[in-house]
Scaffold this active site. Sequence first.
Site, PDB file in Angstrom:
ATOM      1  N   THR A 112       1.136  -1.229  -0.205  1.00  0.00           N
ATOM      2  CA  THR A 112       0.285   0.036  -0.040  1.00  0.00           C
ATOM      3  C   THR A 112       0.819   1.368   0.001  1.00  0.00           C
ATOM      4  O   THR A 112       1.772   0.442   0.313  1.00  0.00           O
ATOM      5  CB  THR A 112      -0.824  -0.205   1.345  1.00  0.00           C
ATOM      6  OG1 THR A 112      -1.570  -1.231   1.458  1.00  0.00           O
ATOM      7  CG2 THR A 112      -1.753   1.140   1.091  1.00  0.00           C
TER       8      THR A 112
ATOM      9  N   ASN B  26      -2.619  -4.982  -1.803  1.00  0.00           N
ATOM     10  CA  ASN B  26      -2.658  -5.271  -0.193  1.00  0.00           C
ATOM     11  C   ASN B  26      -1.084  -5.861  -0.147  1.00  0.00           C
ATOM     12  O   ASN B  26      -0.602  -4.926   0.349  1.00  0.00           O
ATOM     13  CB  ASN B  26      -3.906  -6.877  -0.354  1.00  0.00           C
ATOM     14  CG  ASN B  26      -4.493  -7.393   0.981  1.00  0.00           C
ATOM     15  OD1 ASN B  26      -4.662  -6.428   1.395  1.00  0.00           O
ATOM     16  ND2 ASN B  26      -4.467  -8.922   0.722  1.00  0.00           N
TER      17      ASN B  26
ATOM     18  N   THR C 252      -3.315   0.471  -2.896  1.00  0.00           N
ATOM     19  CA  THR C 252      -3.131  -0.744  -2.130  1.00  0.00           C
ATOM     20  C   THR C 252      -3.341  -1.756  -3.409  1.00  0.00           C
ATOM     21  O   THR C 252      -4.515  -1.586  -4.217  1.00  0.00           O
ATOM     22  CB  THR C 252      -4.072  -0.938  -0.856  1.00  0.00           C
ATOM     23  OG1 THR C 252      -2.671  -2.471  -0.612  1.00  0.00           O
ATOM     24  CG2 THR C 252      -4.979  -1.213  -1.407  1.00  0.00           C
TER      25      THR C 252
ATOM     26  N   SER D  14     -12.105  -2.825   4.389  1.00  0.00           N
ATOM     27  CA  SER D  14     -10.164  -2.026   4.638  1.00  0.00           C
ATOM     28  C   SER D  14     -10.301  -1.749   6.053  1.00  0.00           C
ATOM     29  O   SER D  14     -10.954  -1.154   6.495  1.00  0.00           O
ATOM     30  CB  SER D  14     -10.052  -1.482   3.432  1.00  0.00           C
ATOM     31  OG  SER D  14      -8.983  -0.683   3.355  1.00  0.00           O
TER      32      SER D  14
HETATM   33  O1  DON Z   1      -7.113  -2.235   2.386  1.00  0.00           O
HETATM   34  C1  DON Z   1      -6.263  -3.416   3.191  1.00  0.00           C
HETATM   35  O2  DON Z   1      -6.762  -2.728   4.103  1.00  0.00           O
HETATM   36  C2  DON Z   1      -5.126  -4.177   3.132  1.00  0.00           C
HETATM   37  N1  DON Z   1      -5.046  -4.650   1.689  1.00  0.00           N
HETATM   38  C3  DON Z   1      -3.831  -2.893   3.257  1.00  0.00           C
HETATM   39  C4  DON Z   1      -2.702  -3.463   3.627  1.00  0.00           C
HETATM   40  C5  DON Z   1      -1.221  -3.005   3.450  1.00  0.00           C
HETATM   41  O3  DON Z   1      -1.806  -1.709   3.811  1.00  0.00           O
HETATM   42  C6  DON Z   1      -0.608  -3.357   3.567  1.00  0.00           C
HETATM   43  N2  DON Z   1       0.914  -3.070   3.075  1.00  0.00           N
HETATM   44  N3  DON Z   1       1.881  -2.500   4.208  1.00  0.00           N
END
Ligand code: DON
Length: 596
Positions: free
Chosen positions: A405, A425, A423, A473
Amino acid sequence: MRPFRSSESIVELGLSLALVLGAACRGSAHFDPEPKPIVPKRGMVVCEHELAAAVGVDVLERGGNAIDAAVATALALAVVLPEAGNLGGGGFAVVALRDGSTRALDFRETTPSGASLAQYLDGDGRPIPELTRRTPLAVGVPGSPAGLHELERELGSKRFSFAELVAPAIALAERGFPIDARLARDLSGEELRAALIADPDAAAAFYPQGRALVEGDILRQPALARTLRELAEGGPDAFYRGRAGAAIVEKLSRGEHPSAMSRDDLASYAPKWREPLVGWFRGYELVTMPPPSSGGLILLQSLNVLDGFPLDSRRAAVIAEERAAPTGAMDPLGLDDRIVHWWIETLRRAFVERALHVGDPDFVDVPIERLAGAEWTARARISIGETASNEFASLLTEDSEGSETTHVSVLDARGNAVSLTTTLNSSYGSRLFAAGFLLNDELDDFAFAGAANQYGLVGSSANALAPGKRPLSTMTPTIVRQSDGSVVLVIGSPGGPRIVTSVLGVMLRVLAFGEPLDAAVRAPRVHQQAAPAESSFEPGWSPRLLDGLERRGHALRRDVTPWGSVQAIHVGRDGEPIGASDPRRPGAALSTRVKR
Ligand code: DON
């Protein structure tokens, strides 16, 4: 499967412990009740790559507004941060305009219309976690190309065409840029290599002649440049109904676990304008993202509860105690185990509600007004006693029904602000590559009965996978304003569920404890998400404070690898914006050169 306990009964568990703490003593506010309007002296862009920040600042200097700059920066990040910036993922943007209005755009990925829950379960009806991580079944219909276009169409200054905002990204993809140590390290890993080398465009870009690029090598992405050019010239239709859309569907139809994603799913993707969530803390107005992100709601719930604890008088007492009998072990802000206990317990209660009730609002009724309301806040606060409520974890895991992200904060000199998080993910998303970019693994953010997702999050039917649904999210793009509408803070972060705890920590430090933004971003973080029961602590917390928490019954994971990457702008009363790009990762805070 046993039904969930109602959230009321969960918070009531702690009622008997609420003898000492309560809403009685509120901390003193640090805000000016009659603030003078703040007009920023210059524009600023903060994000995780200097080249992308420079693209945004250039747009501001050429007369663009914060929305133009955020769109151009996000598109540049799709090139210079292939592991996170994206065309193949989705995100959210919160906007505050100088005229006082606020907007929230949801461009989260959607579940293919032909998908079914049964595809993700084994013969005994148990979820197979791998399917939502590295297979075509992990991939949601990308939202970023349509979302970024919509943001510009609706709120851009119109001094630039959309194509002009895509142009810098095309140039970066064609001419290339030197890769940093982080990307080089990732490319040298066997698993990523095997995934990327399977696609001829990815192999040619990242592994020319079969050799992984090393730090300082130039990464050129002609296939991505071609897709960006089509997007620039033909808008989202050219992407979703055109060659890129066909390439995505073709890539996802292959293999052992093919996706049902169709050309129609892509053609019918639409971003959605949502009503931003609004709350108040210490006299400041918080404007943040509503569901299908839970981040904004958790942030408001947490700040509502914490606002009723005597944070300031407790800190004053800790500081006085240290002065009278110095131990040298005091937290510089006067935080002690009691304050951090309130902080952790508040998060626990907000994350329980996330797991029980929050999902895509187009599919489930999310009780936002109740969860952000006075009664829930009072009950949650009263239920926090002197010791850890570790029992919440087992309530969730037993009853559960079942990086990468990046964030951009932008402010223009007219006082418009954008907080935008996108993101794929997990890092490099599903690792499936089509039309020059990586595809997300966002469907892992759904809750599957009896299984935690890759971030250890559990959930309920509110967040069960369904055709057309957006997975829940925790992204927390947020803007803080004075009561007159002047922007004082633009903030967001990556980090999975740790996004909201990172944003909350920085906001508490800046707005309640008076810490300068850069120190607040640098400061060690604490994370708690209800299940598991233990709280994680980055290195740097006072050992005395951590010992105190253990005496209160908290299970701690100490000194874990740092997390999050907060990208924030704080505007002082003099109008001078101060940017902080988290030192935990590369990044840049750049301002326009010319003062107004
Ligand atoms: O939308 C969400 O909450 C997750 N898909 C975010 C993932 C994320 O932040 C990974 N990164 N460092």
